[in-house]
Design an enzyme around this catalytic site. Sequence first.
Site, PDB file in Angstrom:
ATOM      1  N   ASN A   9       0.762  -1.180  -0.010  1.00 56.39           N
ATOM      2  CA  ASN A   9      -0.072  -0.036  -0.045  1.00 56.39           C
ATOM      3  C   ASN A   9       1.087   1.159   0.081  1.00 56.39           C
ATOM      4  O   ASN A   9       1.494   1.520   1.142  1.00 56.39           O
ATOM      5  CB  ASN A   9      -0.698  -0.100   1.422  1.00 56.39           C
ATOM      6  CG  ASN A   9      -1.764   1.038   1.487  1.00 56.39           C
ATOM      7  OD1 ASN A   9      -1.770   2.034   0.517  1.00 56.39           O
ATOM      8  ND2 ASN A   9      -2.033   1.616   2.622  1.00 56.39           N
ATOM      9  N   LYS A  11       0.217   4.360  -0.598  1.00 54.16           N
ATOM     10  CA  LYS A  11      -0.439   5.529   0.224  1.00 54.16           C
ATOM     11  C   LYS A  11      -0.107   6.695  -0.673  1.00 54.16           C
ATOM     12  O   LYS A  11      -0.063   6.644  -1.957  1.00 54.16           O
ATOM     13  CB  LYS A  11       0.220   5.946   1.692  1.00 54.16           C
ATOM     14  CG  LYS A  11       0.004   4.429   2.603  1.00 54.16           C
ATOM     15  CD  LYS A  11       0.285   4.956   3.803  1.00 54.16           C
ATOM     16  CE  LYS A  11       0.520   3.368   4.626  1.00 54.16           C
ATOM     17  NZ  LYS A  11       0.293   3.773   6.139  1.00 54.16           N
ATOM     18  N   HIS A  95      -9.287   1.311   5.144  1.00 53.51           N
ATOM     19  CA  HIS A  95      -8.171   1.540   5.507  1.00 53.51           C
ATOM     20  C   HIS A  95      -8.184   2.430   6.697  1.00 53.51           C
ATOM     21  O   HIS A  95      -8.997   3.389   6.700  1.00 53.51           O
ATOM     22  CB  HIS A  95      -6.789   2.083   4.811  1.00 53.51           C
ATOM     23  CG  HIS A  95      -5.642   1.971   5.051  1.00 53.51           C
ATOM     24  ND1 HIS A  95      -5.144   2.963   6.010  1.00 53.51           N
ATOM     25  CD2 HIS A  95      -4.644   1.110   5.082  1.00 53.51           C
ATOM     26  CE1 HIS A  95      -3.962   2.527   6.455  1.00 53.51           C
ATOM     27  NE2 HIS A  95      -3.585   1.521   5.714  1.00 53.51           N
ATOM     28  N   GLU A  97      -6.520   4.857   7.635  1.00 54.03           N
ATOM     29  CA  GLU A  97      -6.226   6.273   7.449  1.00 54.03           C
ATOM     30  C   GLU A  97      -7.601   7.018   6.756  1.00 54.03           C
ATOM     31  O   GLU A  97      -7.566   8.038   7.014  1.00 54.03           O
ATOM     32  CB  GLU A  97      -4.993   6.320   6.661  1.00 54.03           C
ATOM     33  CG  GLU A  97      -3.790   6.224   7.411  1.00 54.03           C
ATOM     34  CD  GLU A  97      -2.655   5.617   6.740  1.00 54.03           C
ATOM     35  OE1 GLU A  97      -2.532   5.763   5.430  1.00 54.03           O
ATOM     36  OE2 GLU A  97      -1.595   5.058   7.492  1.00 54.03           O
ATOM     37  N   GLU A 164      -5.312  -4.596  10.899  1.00 54.33           N
ATOM     38  CA  GLU A 164      -4.005  -3.731  10.961  1.00 54.33           C
ATOM     39  C   GLU A 164      -4.454  -2.765  12.418  1.00 54.33           C
ATOM     40  O   GLU A 164      -5.169  -1.942  12.199  1.00 54.33           O
ATOM     41  CB  GLU A 164      -4.224  -2.717   9.929  1.00 54.33           C
ATOM     42  CG  GLU A 164      -4.083  -3.606   8.538  1.00 54.33           C
ATOM     43  CD  GLU A 164      -3.102  -2.317   7.557  1.00 54.33           C
ATOM     44  OE1 GLU A 164      -2.206  -2.704   6.817  1.00 54.33           O
ATOM     45  OE2 GLU A 164      -4.165  -1.313   7.087  1.00 54.33           O
ATOM     46  N   GLY A 170       2.655   2.287  10.751  1.00 58.68           N
ATOM     47  CA  GLY A 170       3.663   3.463  10.491  1.00 58.68           C
ATOM     48  C   GLY A 170       4.422   3.668  11.550  1.00 58.68           C
ATOM     49  O   GLY A 170       5.088   4.822  11.587  1.00 58.68           O
ATOM     50  N   SER A 209       3.973  -2.007  10.289  1.00 58.88           N
ATOM     51  CA  SER A 209       5.206  -2.193  10.432  1.00 58.88           C
ATOM     52  C   SER A 209       5.796  -3.456  10.102  1.00 58.88           C
ATOM     53  O   SER A 209       6.706  -3.819  10.862  1.00 58.88           O
ATOM     54  CB  SER A 209       5.547  -1.606  11.885  1.00 58.88           C
ATOM     55  OG  SER A 209       5.201  -0.076  12.126  1.00 58.88           O
ATOM     56  N   GLY A 230       2.844  -0.881   4.330  1.00 57.17           N
ATOM     57  CA  GLY A 230       3.032   0.314   3.968  1.00 57.17           C
ATOM     58  C   GLY A 230       4.634   0.704   3.743  1.00 57.17           C
ATOM     59  O   GLY A 230       5.037   0.481   2.611  1.00 57.17           O
TER      60      GLY A 230
HETATM   61  C1  PEP Z   1      -0.545   0.214   6.074  1.00 58.09           C
HETATM   62  O1  PEP Z   1      -0.873   1.182   5.627  1.00 58.09           O
HETATM   63  O2  PEP Z   1      -1.450  -0.464   5.678  1.00 58.09           O
HETATM   64  C2  PEP Z   1       0.528  -0.088   6.939  1.00 58.09           C
HETATM   65  C3  PEP Z   1       0.422  -1.309   7.255  1.00 58.09           C
HETATM   66  O3  PEP Z   1       1.834   0.608   6.843  1.00 58.09           O
HETATM   67  P1  PEP Z   1       3.117   0.259   7.630  1.00 58.09           P
HETATM   68  O4  PEP Z   1       3.583  -0.699   7.081  1.00 58.09           O
HETATM   69  O5  PEP Z   1       3.913   1.371   7.097  1.00 58.09           O
HETATM   70  O6  PEP Z   1       2.852   0.246   9.186  1.00 58.09           O
END
Ligand code: PEP
Length: 250
Positions: A9, A11, A95, A97, A164, A170, A209, A230
Amino acid sequence: MRKPIIAANWKLHKTVAETGAFLNAFLPEVTGIDDVEIVIAPPYTALLSATGKLSGTNVTLAAQNVFYEERGAYTGEISPAMIKDLGCAYAIIGHSERRQYFGETDETVNKRIKAALGHGLKVIFCIGETLEQREAGRTNKVLKGQLDGGLTDIPIDDIVVAYEPVWAIGTGVTATTGQAQEAHAFIRGVLQKKYGDKAQGVRILYGGSVKPDNVDDIMACPDVDGALVGGASLEPDSFAKLVKFRRSQK
Ligand code: PEP
C-alpha cells in the site's frame, strides 16, 4: 490451503516515473514466484502506467480505495468501473487512515465493498483497533463491530481481511506474534459464525510495521495469511524481501 498475499500500500507516495523505476527494479526480483500472490496499490495517478508494466507478470494491481457510486456529481471520487478499467483486480477498502482522516464509517465501508464486488473487483477489507481501544480491553468488540458492519449482506468469497492494529501502522511498533495470532484467530472465529466453513478459506493479512526482519515471524502464525505493507513496500529491495519470506514454516 490459503495462498499467501503480500500486498503493498503505497499511500500518498510515488509519481508515474517513480512507479516505473520501482517496477523496473522489482519485477525481475520476483519473476517466477507463484506460491504467493503479489499485489501493489499505487496512488490512482500511477495506476495506468503500472498496469502496462504489470501485464503478463505475476504482480496484481490494486487501488487504495474506491467510491460506491457509479457516476455523478461526486468531485474527487473514483468508481469501481474506473479502477477496473485501469486493470485493478483489488481495491483496498476501510483502511484506518480513510476512517481516521476522511470520515469513513462501517456503513460507507460496507457500501464501497458492495459496489466493488458488484463490479467484479476483489476487496482487501481493513479493520483494526486503536491503542486506546486495546488498552481498554475492547479489541475483540471493535473487530467484531467492524466485521459485522463492513460485511453486512456481503458474501465472503472475494474478500481478503486485513487486520491492521492502528497503533502499529507506520509507527515501527509491530504487534507481537502472540497478539497477531490471537486477533487473526478471533477474526476467523467471527467469520466462521457468519459464513461457516468458508471462513477457513478466507485470507487474513496482518498490517502494521511489517519489515524484512520481522516478516518471517509474523508469517509463521497459523492464521496469518499474508501482509499488507506500507513503509517497507516503497523500496523494491525491501518489498522483494517481504515477498520472499521464509516458506518452510507455512
Ligand atoms: C498500512 O498502511 O497498511 C501499513 C501497514 O503501513 P506500515 O507498513 O507502514 O505500518
